[in-house]
Design an enzyme around this catalytic site. Structure first.
Site, short mmCIF file in Angstrom:
data_model
loop_
_atom_site.label_atom_id
_atom_site.label_comp_id
_atom_site.label_asym_id
_atom_site.label_seq_id
_atom_site.Cartn_x
_atom_site.Cartn_y
_atom_site.Cartn_z
N LYS C 80 4.23 -5.15 -0.70
CA LYS C 80 4.17 -6.28 0.23
C LYS C 80 4.61 -7.56 -0.48
O LYS C 80 4.24 -7.79 -1.64
CB LYS C 80 2.73 -6.43 0.75
CG LYS C 80 2.57 -7.47 1.86
CD LYS C 80 1.14 -7.53 2.40
CE LYS C 80 0.98 -8.54 3.52
NZ LYS C 80 -0.40 -8.62 4.04
N SER C 155 -0.96 -8.21 9.02
CA SER C 155 0.24 -8.81 8.49
C SER C 155 1.09 -7.89 7.61
O SER C 155 2.26 -8.19 7.38
CB SER C 155 -0.15 -10.03 7.65
OG SER C 155 -0.92 -9.63 6.52
N SER C 179 -5.48 -6.75 7.89
CA SER C 179 -4.03 -6.65 7.69
C SER C 179 -3.53 -5.39 7.01
O SER C 179 -2.33 -5.19 6.89
CB SER C 179 -3.53 -7.87 6.91
OG SER C 179 -3.45 -8.99 7.74
#
Lengths: 505, 103, 507
Positions: C80, C155, C179
């Protein structure tokens, strides 16, 4: 309220303090003498090349996290204990949020409503009177980077075209020592303020927690001042004066702010609550940011750190390891050296108490140690514009000189030459004495020859002495001393001269 | 408390934006004033919880006294630090004229 | 045979360790897969082809030199973009960090690389991890491989989509309010939020410091556990890192896979099962069926009530914005990243404000302002202070529940994946995505999302997630129960991801 300009009031300092009672408060920032920064392992060394002591943490790079320097906690506890504070059982760091380019994260990790040390006091003596300055709190925070303003005439922030930021200083552990309001000093407020900062500096130095160099910014002061008319118990509006960066400035800043505020109040005006800046050149304060417009710092507990809960036995260990503090040391020296309060106070003012104590410890007599530090060494320091203790001579070396004089190996004049040698070369006393052949001439025949020459060269003086003015022999002693380049033993020379002149005392 | 909460005015949003250093546009002021008010309305019910005597929680696993030893560790190479900077002069970060006072 | 990019991480590692395939072949297969499908999925912000092949080749060399390899050596991973990677662009999905190349590695990055895992690149995300759909990325939305017109959750939507689209067998996400778990649920993969403090936050670009936690994604519970084992553990660079090693999650996953849950007490959280409405029926149906499966494995099912969970949303949307308003203050255009308006006419203050105005997206600005408001002196006690107290109440609800049960279960999200653009106009409609995941975030307790069925309620068949929550430092229970459920579900229905529609030309 009407503004009056019809009354003529005495606006001298002495006039002003007859009408108003000052209340002062001091906030002192001290950089701790740890080798690494508060929250990262970067060096705290002063004067390095710009931005060479920076890392993700002290630069506030995305993702970086702080970890507390244990030594900084220990030092803060030391300071708190020396200032008679309570050490919190549990406390936290908080974020103080404001934008400024020297603040890498745009928040400062500080302490807010949970400081490490609270509620202490420090006694200072001014003109024989003891004033107890209450300590509100001692808390930890981190220093900022340094801005250099480029362009414009003054190198100051106003008028600069742009600024350059060096983050070497960012994150150096800083403690803030906040006093309670100090009342009841009357006209002595400036002196009390100075005495407080001086005493604080000496304590910090004796604790070994900071190099407390005001000129390098490792000790910085903000002074709050307010006035209320004599007889009115309610305090006036206070101003905060920043940029007070020497002991002398502390006194000057309070004095000039008292005069400034009094002039406004006399005219029926109102004091604006604001930050003011001390101007070293003029000795006056200049208006800065108004407190009414001050930002909301939005304090909240620093979520990247966990609470600090100093174990009681750790605190006890730190307490047990505290050195003798300046006040106690002074009291001890006073009785050990048999000094009067005035003599001690002179030594305090000259900043030589520690040096005299150490010189005595190294074997000198109290009177001689005091004479040297208050006399010849103070003169040397003065001509070099440094503090006596900053001279490149140690108390042990001074003690050695004193011993050599006591043993009759050096005259006072020779002793001064030996001290000069140490100050010039940094070599030891005995090495200087040997190198320069500094030794008292006590060979009687050589001295007698020199005495006869002096008598022959100064017949007028010789006659005076013969005629009963024995004190006039000093001039002949001086001549002999000069002829022997100071190496003669002055009392012996005197004896010989009197003998040759056939005079007895 | 949910009912007593004042609604957020456009001026207050402008003040928040100023505090947060956001040069928001006029259109954003209108948009945000409405949206922030809805969000604050939704979160205001937090005040309904009787929590006066409840200690706050900041971390799930309570830790304390996490320290590092006072040891110097290598700093980053200066060229690495300055490489990402928008403007550099004399190995320092260059910033436009500062209007505010020194803190 | 199954293609290389379709293998799970454990099998891939075994194949590399045995010499059956080289790490370079495995990496190349995934890079090819990315080339083939990422134009549609758009999971990546940056693909590091050269770096990945070099890392893979280093693993191959180590192997041929006879060196001991880590359990996941040579296995590709998608990182990420909130995780700082030295020498690789790191933006946190924001314009304000466009082009920033960090001079240091996050601890998570360091551990992944030290384990011989091959980092393929950086994945898309909601800007600064604020969002539940990855639509708040400053660069582009990511598409759910199950239905390209839908969001992959957020997210960590780039990380979930990459794993679901077989672009990587493993990925790293971060979870502040859900997330990791919510994107895992809506893409049909496994995602675990570890106990707060189990994985170092050093080098994670902070959103909400007291809530942020990095964690693993995988297509199986075992893969997820293997990656968890790599990244977890004490870290002296993070003061909030738990100083003790965590439980053996890999052993727990293996134990669970044997399918026996006898004696395990499972609590169904009343407040998180749609009593008040707002949950899709298909989600509730899958969830109920999953609970039945757990019962069938011998678990004892108990209903428990956690009344303060109802305040989780309010507490979260005060704490997270408050902390983010402070954490994001450092993005000011002085030391790194974007700078706007430095033309000699604007002051520093103006340049900072212009930079932040243009560098941040709408959701980030909203949250910064909410947080600025909530921390203001007049509101602190009523908002941030009160929210921290509610955290205590939520933690107490958990503690009380865990005296009666070993794990708690709920749906991971009230909804399946929704359409791109469907919820962007209404911030509150987006926030309710986190309803089920917020309590564990606020309490700092671990929770896993495991695929538990498909729902075609809103159109095509879309995955539903089962959330399994455990007490702090008992992450192993999540893995054990998750693996047991996965084994039973797969035995009955086959792998959920086998039903994902074919993407592009290759599958």
């Amino acid at each position: 309220m009407t503004v009056r300009d019809d009354v003529q009031l005495d606006l001298s300092y002495d006039g002003v303090v007859r009408r108003y009672a000052p209340v002062i408060g001091l906030e002192t920032h001290v950089e701790l003498g740890t080798v690494s920064k508060m929250f990262c392992g970067c060096s705290t060394e002063f004067g390095a090349e710009p931005n060479t002591h920076t890392c993700p943490v002290c630069l506030g790079l995305p993702g970086a996290l702080p970890v507390v320097n244990a030594k900084a906690i220990e030092y803060t506890i030391r300071i708190g204990l020396a200032l008679n504070c309570s050490i919190a059982e549990w406390c936290r760091f908080a974020r103080k949020n404001y934008f400024y380019p020297d603040m890498p994260k745009n928040f400062q990790i500080s302490q807010y409503d949970e400081p490490l040390c609270v509620d202490g006091h420090l006694d200072v003596v001014v003109e024989g009177q003891t004033y107890r300055v209450g300590i509100e709190r001692v808390h930890m925070e981190e220093d900022t980077g340094k801005n250099t303003h480029v362009g414009g005439a003054t190198g100051r922030i106003h008028g600069a075209e742009y600024s350059l930021v060096d983050f070497n200083r960012a994150g150096i552990p800083l403690i803030e020592i906040v006093t309670k309001p100090v009342e009841g000093t009357g006209p002595l407020a400036p002196e009390v303020a100075k005495a407080y900062v001086t005493e604080l500096r000496d304590i910090l130095r004796s604790l070994g927690v900071s190099d407390v160099k005001m000129e390098q910014g490792s000790l910085r002061c903000d002074v709050n001042t307010s006035l209320s008319p004599i007889g009115v118990s309610e305090w006036g509006t206070r101003t905060e004066t920043k940029n007070v960066n020497s002991l002398r400035s502390v006194e000057r800043a309070v004095r000039s702010e008292i005069i400034r505020q009094a002039a406004i109040l006399d005219r029926g005006g109102r004091i604006k609550q604001e930050t003011r800046h001390f101007q070293e050149t003029t000795g006056e304060t200049r208006s800065g940011r108004s407190k009414e417009e001050a930002t909301d710092y939005r304090y909240f507990p620093e979520p990247d750190l966990v609470p600090v809960a100093p174990a009681r036995d750790w605190v006890a260990d730190i307490r047990a390891s505290l050195p003798e503090l300046p006040a106690a040391r002074r009291a001890r020296l006073r009785s050990e050296l048999g000094l009067s309060t005035e003599e001690l106070q002179q030594m305090v003012n000259a900043g030589v108490v520690e040096a005299v104590g150490e010189t005595v410890q190294a074997g000198a007599t109290a009177a001689e140690a005091r004479n040297w530090w208050m006399g010849y060494l103070a003169e040397q320091a003065n001509s070099r514009e440094v503090e006596p203790t900053s001279l490149p001579i140690t108390p042990a070396q001074v003690a050695r000189v004193i011993l050599l004089v006591a043993d009759g190996k050096l005259s006072t004049a020779l002793a001064r030459q030996a001290v000069d040698g140490v100050l010039q070369t940094g070599k030891d006393v005995d090495a200087i004495v040997a190198e320069r052949g500094l030794a008292v001439v006590s060979d009687t025949s050589a001295l007698t020859r020199a005495a006869d020459e002096a008598i022959a060269d100064n017949p007028d003086v010789a006659d005076k002495v013969r005629g009963g003015k024995v004190a006039a022999v000093g001039a002949l002693v001086g001549a002999v001393m000069k002829a022997t380049r100071g190496q003669a033993d002055a009392p012996a020379v005197r004896q010989i001269l009197l003998q040759q002149l056939g005079v007895s005392e | 408390m949910s009912d007593e909460r004042p609604t957020l005015t456009r001026d207050e949003v402008a003040h928040l934006a100023q505090l947060a250093r956001l040069a928001v546009t006029e259109e954003e002021l209108d948009l945000f004033a409405g949206q922030l008010d809805v969000i604050l309305g939704a979160v205001a019910r937090i005040g309904d919880v009787a929590a006066a005597d409840i200690p706050p929680t900041s971390h799930a696993v309570p830790l304390q006294n996490v320290f590092r030893a006072d040891e110097v560790r290598p700093s980053l190479p200066r060229e690495d630090i300055l490489a990402g900077a928008p403007a550099v002069e004399d190995f320092r970060f260059r910033v436009p004229q500062i209007l505010g006072e020194e803190e | 045979m199954t293609q290389l990019h379709e293998l799970d991480a454990a099998s891939t590692a075994a194949a590399i360790a045995s010499g059956e395939v080289s790490a370079v072949e495995v990496t190349q297969a995934h890079l090819d897969r990315i080339t083939a499908v990422d134009g549609d999925v758009r999971a990546f912000l940056h693909v590091d082809t050269e770096g990945a092949l070099a890392a893979a080749s280093a693993v191959d060399e180590q192997r041929s030199a006879g060196a001991a390899l880590g359990k996941l050596a040579g296995v590709p991973l998608a990182m990420k973009d909130v995780v700082v990677t030295k020498g690789l662009p790191t933006t946190s999905g924001s314009r304000i960090l466009e082009g920033w190349v960090p001079p240091y590695d996050a601890t998570v990055t360091r551990r992944v690389l030290d384990a011989g895992i091959v980092m393929l690149g950086k994945t898309n995300m909601d800007e600064f991890a604020m969002g539940s759909s990855t639509e708040n990325s400053a660069y582009h939305p990511t598409h759910n491989p199950w239905d390209l017109s839908r969001v992959p959750g957020g997210s960590s939507g780039g990380s979930s989509a990459a794993v679901a689209a077989f672009e990587a067998p493993l990925s790293i996400g971060t979870d502040t309010g859900g997330s990791i778990r919510q994107p895992a649920a809506v893409t049909g993969i496994v995602g675990h939020k570890p106990t707060y403090g189990a994985v170092s936050r050093y080098g994670l670009i902070a959103f909400s410091s007291s809530l942020d936690q990095a964690g693993p994604f995988g297509r199986t519970v075992l893969d997820t556990a293997l990656l968890h084992e790599v990244i977890a553990g004490p870290d002296p660079l993070d003061s909030t890192s738990i100083p003790q090693p965590g439980p053996d999650v890999v052993a727990a996953a293996r134990q669970g896979a044997r399918g026996d849950l006898a004696g395990v007490r499972v609590g169904v959280v009343r407040e998180l099962t749609g009593a008040g409405g707002g949950y899709q029926q298909g989600v509730l149906d899958s969830f109920r069926a999953a609970v039945d499966v757990l019962a069938g494995l011998g678990a004892e099912i108990v209903e428990v009530s956690c009344p303060n969970f109802d305040y989780a949303l309010a507490a979260y949307y005060l704490i997270a914005p408050s902390e983010c308003s402070s954490n994001l203050a450092r993005f000011d255009g002085v030391r790194y990243g974007l700078r706007v308006g430095d033309d000699g006419r604007h002051s520093l203050e103006e340049v900072m404000s212009l930079t932040r105005e243009q560098g941040f997206g709408a959701e980030v600005k909203r949250r910064i302002m909410i947080g600025t408001y909530a921390l203001s002196s007049g509101y602190y006690d009523a908002y941030y202070g009160q929210a921290q107290k509610v955290r205590t109440l939520i933690a107490r609800d958990f503690a009380a529940a865990f005296t009666a049960v070993d794990v708690l279960v709920s749906p991971t999200s009230p909804f399946v994946a929704f359409g791109i653009g469907e919820r962007v106009a209404d911030p509150m409609a987006m926030y309710v995505n986190d309803l089920c995941t917020l309590p564990a975030s606020l309490a700092g307790t671990p929770a896993i999302s495991v695929p538990c069925g498909l729902s075609d309620e809103t159109g095509p068949a879309l995955p539903v997630g089962l959330q399994i929550m455990a007490p702090a430092m008992a992450d192993d229970r999540c893995y054990r129960v998750g693996a047991a459920f996965e084994a039973a579900y797969t035995a009955a229905n086959g792998l959920i991801l086998d039903q994902i529609p074919q993407l592009g030309a290759v599958r």
